[in-house]
Design an enzyme around this catalytic site. Structure first.
Site, PDB file in Angstrom:
ATOM      1  N   GLN A 102     109.548  74.972  40.026  1.00 40.75           N
ATOM      2  CA  GLN A 102     108.158  75.053  39.572  1.00 40.75           C
ATOM      3  C   GLN A 102     108.128  75.083  38.048  1.00 40.75           C
ATOM      4  OE1 GLN A 102     106.027  78.189  42.254  1.00 40.75           O
ATOM      5  NE2 GLN A 102     108.192  78.582  42.430  1.00 40.75           N
ATOM      6  N   HIS A 120     105.879  70.850  39.088  1.00 41.80           N
ATOM      7  CA  HIS A 120     104.756  71.034  38.162  1.00 41.80           C
ATOM      8  C   HIS A 120     104.892  70.229  36.879  1.00 41.80           C
ATOM      9  CE1 HIS A 120     103.942  75.094  40.381  1.00 41.80           C
ATOM     10  NE2 HIS A 120     103.473  74.061  41.031  1.00 41.80           N
ATOM     11  N   CYS A 128      99.143  59.424  26.901  1.00 43.97           N
ATOM     12  CA  CYS A 128      97.758  59.237  26.462  1.00 43.97           C
ATOM     13  C   CYS A 128      96.871  59.043  27.689  1.00 43.97           C
ATOM     14  CB  CYS A 128      97.659  58.018  25.547  1.00 43.97           C
ATOM     15  SG  CYS A 128      95.943  57.591  25.169  1.00 43.97           S
ATOM     16  N   CYS A 131      95.236  55.094  27.132  1.00 43.59           N
ATOM     17  CA  CYS A 131      96.038  53.864  27.259  1.00 43.59           C
ATOM     18  C   CYS A 131      97.335  54.085  28.036  1.00 43.59           C
ATOM     19  CB  CYS A 131      96.343  53.277  25.879  1.00 43.59           C
ATOM     20  SG  CYS A 131      97.561  54.242  24.945  1.00 43.59           S
ATOM     21  N   SER A 190     107.623  84.372  42.206  1.00 40.92           N
ATOM     22  CA  SER A 190     106.819  85.387  42.892  1.00 40.92           C
ATOM     23  C   SER A 190     106.241  84.830  44.187  1.00 40.92           C
ATOM     24  CB  SER A 190     105.679  85.857  41.983  1.00 40.92           C
ATOM     25  OG  SER A 190     104.812  84.777  41.698  1.00 40.92           O
ATOM     26  N   ASN A 212     115.790  87.868  43.533  1.00 41.92           N
ATOM     27  CA  ASN A 212     114.683  88.185  42.637  1.00 41.92           C
ATOM     28  C   ASN A 212     114.879  89.590  42.099  1.00 41.92           C
ATOM     29  OD1 ASN A 212     111.884  88.593  41.566  1.00 41.92           O
ATOM     30  ND2 ASN A 212     111.590  86.635  42.573  1.00 41.92           N
TER      31      ASN A 212
HETATM   32  P1  NAD Z   1     105.953  84.060  38.322  1.00 42.23           P
HETATM   33  O1  NAD Z   1     105.815  84.450  36.889  1.00 42.23           O
HETATM   34  O2  NAD Z   1     104.773  84.184  39.197  1.00 42.23           O
HETATM   35  O3  NAD Z   1     107.101  84.926  38.991  1.00 42.23           O
HETATM   36  C1  NAD Z   1     108.361  85.062  38.424  1.00 42.23           C
HETATM   37  C2  NAD Z   1     109.194  85.873  39.387  1.00 42.23           C
HETATM   38  O4  NAD Z   1     110.539  85.858  38.920  1.00 42.23           O
HETATM   39  C3  NAD Z   1     108.757  87.324  39.518  1.00 42.23           C
HETATM   40  O5  NAD Z   1     108.781  87.669  40.885  1.00 42.23           O
HETATM   41  C4  NAD Z   1     109.829  88.095  38.725  1.00 42.23           C
HETATM   42  O6  NAD Z   1     110.085  89.348  39.280  1.00 42.23           O
HETATM   43  C5  NAD Z   1     111.029  87.189  38.898  1.00 42.23           C
HETATM   44  N1  NAD Z   1     111.999  87.220  37.812  1.00 42.23           N
HETATM   45  C6  NAD Z   1     111.751  87.248  36.470  1.00 42.23           C
HETATM   46  N2  NAD Z   1     112.902  87.209  35.788  1.00 42.23           N
HETATM   47  C7  NAD Z   1     113.890  87.176  36.722  1.00 42.23           C
HETATM   48  C8  NAD Z   1     115.309  87.132  36.649  1.00 42.23           C
HETATM   49  N3  NAD Z   1     115.955  87.111  35.485  1.00 42.23           N
HETATM   50  N4  NAD Z   1     116.003  87.104  37.807  1.00 42.23           N
HETATM   51  C9  NAD Z   1     115.385  87.131  39.014  1.00 42.23           C
HETATM   52  N5  NAD Z   1     114.054  87.180  39.141  1.00 42.23           N
HETATM   53  C10 NAD Z   1     113.315  87.193  38.005  1.00 42.23           C
HETATM   54  O7  NAD Z   1     106.546  82.605  38.337  1.00 42.23           O
HETATM   55  P2  NAD Z   1     106.387  81.464  39.426  1.00 42.23           P
HETATM   56  O8  NAD Z   1     106.480  82.012  40.789  1.00 42.23           O
HETATM   57  O9  NAD Z   1     107.342  80.410  39.023  1.00 42.23           O
HETATM   58  O10 NAD Z   1     104.881  80.943  39.227  1.00 42.23           O
HETATM   59  C11 NAD Z   1     104.270  80.783  37.951  1.00 42.23           C
HETATM   60  C12 NAD Z   1     103.857  79.370  37.581  1.00 42.23           C
HETATM   61  O11 NAD Z   1     103.907  79.169  36.162  1.00 42.23           O
HETATM   62  C13 NAD Z   1     104.801  78.323  38.095  1.00 42.23           C
HETATM   63  O12 NAD Z   1     104.154  77.137  38.237  1.00 42.23           O
HETATM   64  C14 NAD Z   1     105.799  78.258  36.950  1.00 42.23           C
HETATM   65  O13 NAD Z   1     106.574  77.133  36.918  1.00 42.23           O
HETATM   66  C15 NAD Z   1     104.933  78.316  35.733  1.00 42.23           C
HETATM   67  N6  NAD Z   1     105.706  78.842  34.585  1.00 42.23           N
HETATM   68  C16 NAD Z   1     106.800  78.127  34.171  1.00 42.23           C
HETATM   69  C17 NAD Z   1     107.598  78.605  33.162  1.00 42.23           C
HETATM   70  C18 NAD Z   1     108.815  77.775  32.764  1.00 42.23           C
HETATM   71  O14 NAD Z   1     108.792  76.556  32.892  1.00 42.23           O
HETATM   72  N7  NAD Z   1     109.888  78.408  32.315  1.00 42.23           N
HETATM   73  C19 NAD Z   1     107.305  79.827  32.544  1.00 42.23           C
HETATM   74  C20 NAD Z   1     106.157  80.548  32.985  1.00 42.23           C
HETATM   75  C21 NAD Z   1     105.383  80.041  34.031  1.00 42.23           C
END
Ligand code: NAD
Length: 245
Positions: A102, A120, A128, A131, A190, A212
């Site tokens: 994600q 995502h 753009c 175009c 999450s 997690n």
């Molecule tokens: P989320 O923020 O909802 O959840 C992150 C989860 O990861 C939490 O449950 C947290 O406890 C856990 N976590 C955090 N650090 C960790 C680690 N070091 N080891 C194990 N677990 C850990 O993220 P999501 O579920 O991916 O959903 C959020 C949306 O926003 C998604 O679409 C995501 O891709 C996007 N997003 C992307 C980025 C990125 O590209 N790095 C950053 C922030 C949000």
């Protein structure tokens, strides 16, 4: 750490592992996630990240969207951590078939993973809206306000905003990989963002591993739950040392 030995055994025995991850995979690289205590939700903004990163907000307040996007969604000088490197190693060894993510940060590819399904999109790709001309990350980082194409159209990141649909081909490929997987490892998510989180319902095996640092809604369904930092867990399982970062 509890569960590590069993995970090692399942990985040793399989050549059909699929990984499904989220923002938690990149926190050890210094990119904040949304929902941890130190994540973006718990920092002070006028709106929650999901509101700012929605299609409606992008259309109505593009300047504010880009201000937040440049500050919070684009991380400069970040490197893959042990989780990214471990997954790339498992693919190179012929054990892991695909990384379904994600995340939009491109760190799996930077670590060497080849089959990466970006549900995502990616901050590294921009286009753009008039175009269709393609732009790299520089078009966003090297501009101010709303980035504009040479044709006068607005440049938009190739990132799926809330309220926008996912790419059907990427979604279908993800379903195919997950439904055929022997071991499904889910980490650093999450599991609250749909439709991505719903993909795991396609898994039919009995080796569903959840890594997690916090409790997730799926804990009860998993065959193995490992509570810890994913970089540390996968680093240990795959023998990736801290120094290799
Ligand atoms: P989320 O923020 O909802 O959840 C992150 C989860 O990861 C939490 O449950 C947290 O406890 C856990 N976590 C955090 N650090 C960790 C680690 N070091 N080891 C194990 N677990 C850990 O993220 P999501 O579920 O991916 O959903 C959020 C949306 O926003 C998604 O679409 C995501 O891709 C996007 N997003 C992307 C980025 C990125 O590209 N790095 C950053 C922030 C949000």
């Amino acid at each position: 750490m509890e569960g590590i030995e069993l995970l090692k055994k399942w990985i040793d025995e399989s050549d059909n592992i699929v990984f499904f991850g989220g923002a938690g995979v990149s926190t050890e690289s210094g990119i904040p996630d949304f929902r941890s205590v130190d994540g973006l939700y718990n920092q002070q903004y006028d709106y929650p990240p999901e509101t700012i990163l929605s299609h409606t907000f992008y259309m109505r307040k593009p300047e504010e969207f880009y201000r937040f996007y440049r500050n919070k969604m684009i991380a400069k000088d970040v490197k893959p951590n042990r989780a990214h490197l471990a997954l790339a190693k498992l693919e190179a060894e012929g054990k892991l078939r695909a990384v379904i993510t994600q995340n939009i940060d491109g760190l799996h590819q930077a670590a060497g993973s080849r089959e990466v399904l970006e549900l995502h999109g990616s901050v590294l790709r921009n286009y753009c809206t008039r175009c269709g001309r393609f732009y790299g990350l520089d078009a966003i980082t090297g501009s101010e306000g709303v980035p504009v194409c040479s044709c006068g159209g607005t440049i938009k990141p190739d990132v799926v905003l809330y309220e926008e649909g996912l790419d059907q081909e990427t979604l279908q490929k993800s379903v195919d990989y997950i439904s055929r997987a022997d071991v499904l490892i889910i980490g650093g998510t999450s599991l609250t963002v749909y439709p991505a989180a719903g993909l795991i319902d396609y898994y039919r095996g009995r080796k569903l591993v959840l890594i997690n640092k916090d409790v997730t809604p799926l804990d009860k369904r998993a065959d193995l739950v490992i509570t810890g930092k994913i970089g540390e867990v996968l680093g240990e399982v795959c023998g990736i040392n801290q120094e290799e970062k």
